[in-house]
Design an enzyme around this catalytic site. Structure first.
Site, PDB file in Angstrom:
ATOM      1  N   CYS A  43     -38.046  -3.233 -48.347  1.00  0.00           N
ATOM      2  CA  CYS A  43     -37.610  -3.595 -49.703  1.00  0.00           C
ATOM      3  C   CYS A  43     -37.638  -2.372 -50.613  1.00  0.00           C
ATOM      4  CB  CYS A  43     -38.447  -4.746 -50.247  1.00  0.00           C
ATOM      5  SG  CYS A  43     -37.640  -5.569 -51.617  1.00  0.00           S
ATOM      6  N   GLU A  50     -41.715  -8.373 -42.627  1.00  0.00           N
ATOM      7  CA  GLU A  50     -43.135  -8.622 -42.301  1.00  0.00           C
ATOM      8  C   GLU A  50     -43.531 -10.094 -42.418  1.00  0.00           C
ATOM      9  OE1 GLU A  50     -42.031  -6.940 -44.940  1.00  0.00           O
ATOM     10  OE2 GLU A  50     -43.300  -7.176 -46.712  1.00  0.00           O
ATOM     11  N   HIS A  95     -37.850  -8.505 -46.448  1.00  0.00           N
ATOM     12  CA  HIS A  95     -39.237  -8.300 -45.999  1.00  0.00           C
ATOM     13  C   HIS A  95     -39.421  -8.848 -44.585  1.00  0.00           C
ATOM     14  CE1 HIS A  95     -41.096  -7.010 -49.815  1.00  0.00           C
ATOM     15  NE2 HIS A  95     -40.164  -7.762 -50.389  1.00  0.00           N
TER      16      HIS A  95
END
Ligand code: GLN
Length: 547
Positions: free
Chosen positions: A389, A522, A520
């Site tokens: 990001c 993650e 994102h």
């Protein structure tokens, strides 16, 4: 008419002190019940008046976890997703702020029919309505509700009252697990149970009795301690569960099962003990301990606090873990504060010692000049770089400055007067920023993207269409896309409309791994299913080790 399927509710409440791993324990309870074939959902109730976690400084309260539907939630929802693979929804997250906002909204709409609206019982009633809505939304057989904070706290009362009201109405369906802590004062060298006894008394005082006590401690709870707590709580000893510190959090469900917790829990909540399937998980927890090869990853933090960055970047850390473990490596994570590079560029040389760096999400100007120096240094010196990001925006600005020669290029977020706004405010964000309409208004949640054939991203994913979670207000300025591409930066992921740049990368013949995502990744990595981009990044880092 078929009888309504029984739904069970398990409240997880903390005693003694916070930060002892209540979220991991609640996620692990979900995991062991799920491994028996039950459909579970975990929800988190936070005591603060904020409507969601989106406006809270991450150094203060940990990472803001984003769900598929765009909910900006407490980091514990990330633990739940990683443990049980649930897809959290807005309904899986409750705050005091949401509860009051809804009660006040209804009052303004005359929905209370002229009655006075009271903290008791209207607030607990709304909490119950939300818990039941979460069950309904997720169609769960077992709903696990974790309360933030610890018993005895003023703000927790309406929530405890909600649990009590539910339990008194449906005693066979509602249960309480107290997560306590057993300190071992160094001078005594033995575990003490007195604080736990006080926590139990606090629960009694609000009309609740624990069905289980989970004893967090640095060591396993001794039999003596278990006996004492068992006596104080009038609970059979098998309902006092030991939860010592662990090598990795993924040991916790395995340890719970060593205490026979799954069987006892199902017996007490009145569900048949189906066959257990925790083999994959147990194998992973075992494998992690045996790994000794190391890969050195630097994370360029921005939200440091005096403790550590663990909570602030938990999903990033876990994603690195998952990918590294799957490749037989143990990550050694170093925290890099790039502000020092702004004062002394010669310090950038320390990056040579790393196998790769990650520039994760972030907001605001502080530290960004140093981040851009690091982005440029890793590009020139072919050190793997992975931007998440904000990290993708930093990569793009650094490229515009150093390769395109657009001196002073920046993001409108950091410098609203920049001559070259290569990162610009998204069109729909302009009004929102002007009106200070900040809460829950970013581009949030899941959006699809198309990947460029033959790109690093496409090869990593192995598919050409992806969907990932977002949380941002700024984007690559469409006016600079052509110029950046002509200078060699590849936008390998784009929104279906082609307007939004979702991934920027350098081709393999230019750099081993230089890639940033506007989303994102993650949030979607799982211990047994690492995220493909993290795996590709880690492979590049491990590759660098060899030369
Ligand atoms: N501050 C940047 C934006 O709003 C990046 C956000 C993030 O990293 N989550 O676009």
């Amino acid at each position: 008419m078929a009888a309504k399927k029984a739904t069970k509710y398990i409240f997880v409440v903390g005693g003694v002190m916070s930060s002892v791993g209540k979220g991991i324990a609640a996620a692990s309870v979900g995991k062991i019940l799920q491994s028996r074939g039950y459909h579970v959902t975990n929800l988190k109730a936070d005591m603060y008046v904020n409507i969601d976690a989106g406006t809270i400084r991450p150094a203060e309260h940990g990472e803001v976890f984003v769900g598929e539907d765009g909910v900006e939630a407490d980091q514990d929802l990330g633990n739940y997703e990683r443990f049980t693979n649930q897809t959290s929804t807005r309904e899986n997250y409750i705050t005091t702020g949401q509860v009051y906002a809804e009660v006040i909204r209804r009052e303004r709409n005359l929905e209370y029919g002229g009655e006075d609206v009271e903290v008791y019982p209207d607030i607990p009633k709304e909490i119950i309505r939300r818990i039941e809505a979460c069950q309904e939304k997720n169609k769960s057989e077992i709903t696990i509700i974790e309360y933030g904070g610890t018993v005895g706290e003023y703000q927790l009362f309406p929530f405890l009252e909600a649990a009590r009201m539910m339990k008194s109405k449906r005693p066979a369906d509602v249960f309480i697990i107290l997560i306590s802590y057993l300190p071992t004062p160094p001078l005594l060298g033995e575990q003490k149970s007195k604080p736990t006894q006080h926590a139990v008394t606090d629960l009694y005082s609000v009309g609740l009795y624990p069905d289980f006590v989970i004893c967090r401690a640095d060591h396993p709870a001794t039999l003596d301690i278990k006996r004492t707590i068992s006596n104080v709580c009038s609970l059979p000893i098998e309902r006092i569960i030991s939860a010592p510190d662990v090598y990795s959090i993924y040991d916790v469900p395995v340890n719970f099962e060593k205490e026979n917790f799954g069987n006892t829990l199902l017996k007490i909540i009145g569900l048949p003990p189906k066959r257990k399937d925790l083999a994959d998980w147990t194998a992973l927890a075992g494998k992690i301990k045996k790994i000794n090869k190391e890969v050195k990853i630097g994370i360029v933090g921005k939200y440091f606090n005096f403790k550590s960055c663990k909570d602030t970047y938990i999903s990033v850390i876990e994603s690195v873990n998952h990918a590294a473990w799957s490749l037989g490596y143990k990550p050694n994570i170093l925290w890099i504060d790039t502000e020092k590079y702004e004062k002394d560029k010669s310090k950038l040389k320390e990056l040579d010692d790393l196998d790769g760096i990650i520039v994760p999400g972030g907001f605001g100007k502080r530290g960004t000049e140093g981040m851009m120096l690091a982005a440029d240094y890793t590009r020139v010196n072919k050190i793997p770089y992975f931007g998440l990001c904000f990290g993708m925006q930093i990569l793009t600005i650094a490229y515009a400055r150093n390769v395109l020669g657009l001196h002073g290029a920046n993001s409108a977020e950091m410098d609203s007067l920049t001559k070259y706004p290569v990162i610009a405010t998204m069109a729909d964000q302009v009004e929102k920023i002007k009106n200070k309409n900040y809460g829950g208004t970013m581009r949030l949640g899941t959006y699809p993207a198309n990947l460029k054939k033959g790109s690093i991203a496409e090869r990593a994913y192995g598919v050409s269409k992806i969907s990932e979670r977002h949380r941002h207000r700024y984007e690559v300025n469409p006016e600079y896309i052509e110029k950046l591409e002509a200078a060699g930066l590849v936008f390998s992921g784009r929104s279906p409309s082609g307007i939004l740049m979702e991934i920027a990368e350098l081709p393999k013949d230019k750099h081993p791994f230089y890639l940033g995502t506007q989303f994102h990744p993650e949030f979607k990595s799982r211990p047994l299913r690492p995220h493909p981009l993290f795996t590709a990044f880690l492979k590049a880092c491990i590759g660098r080790k060899k030369f």
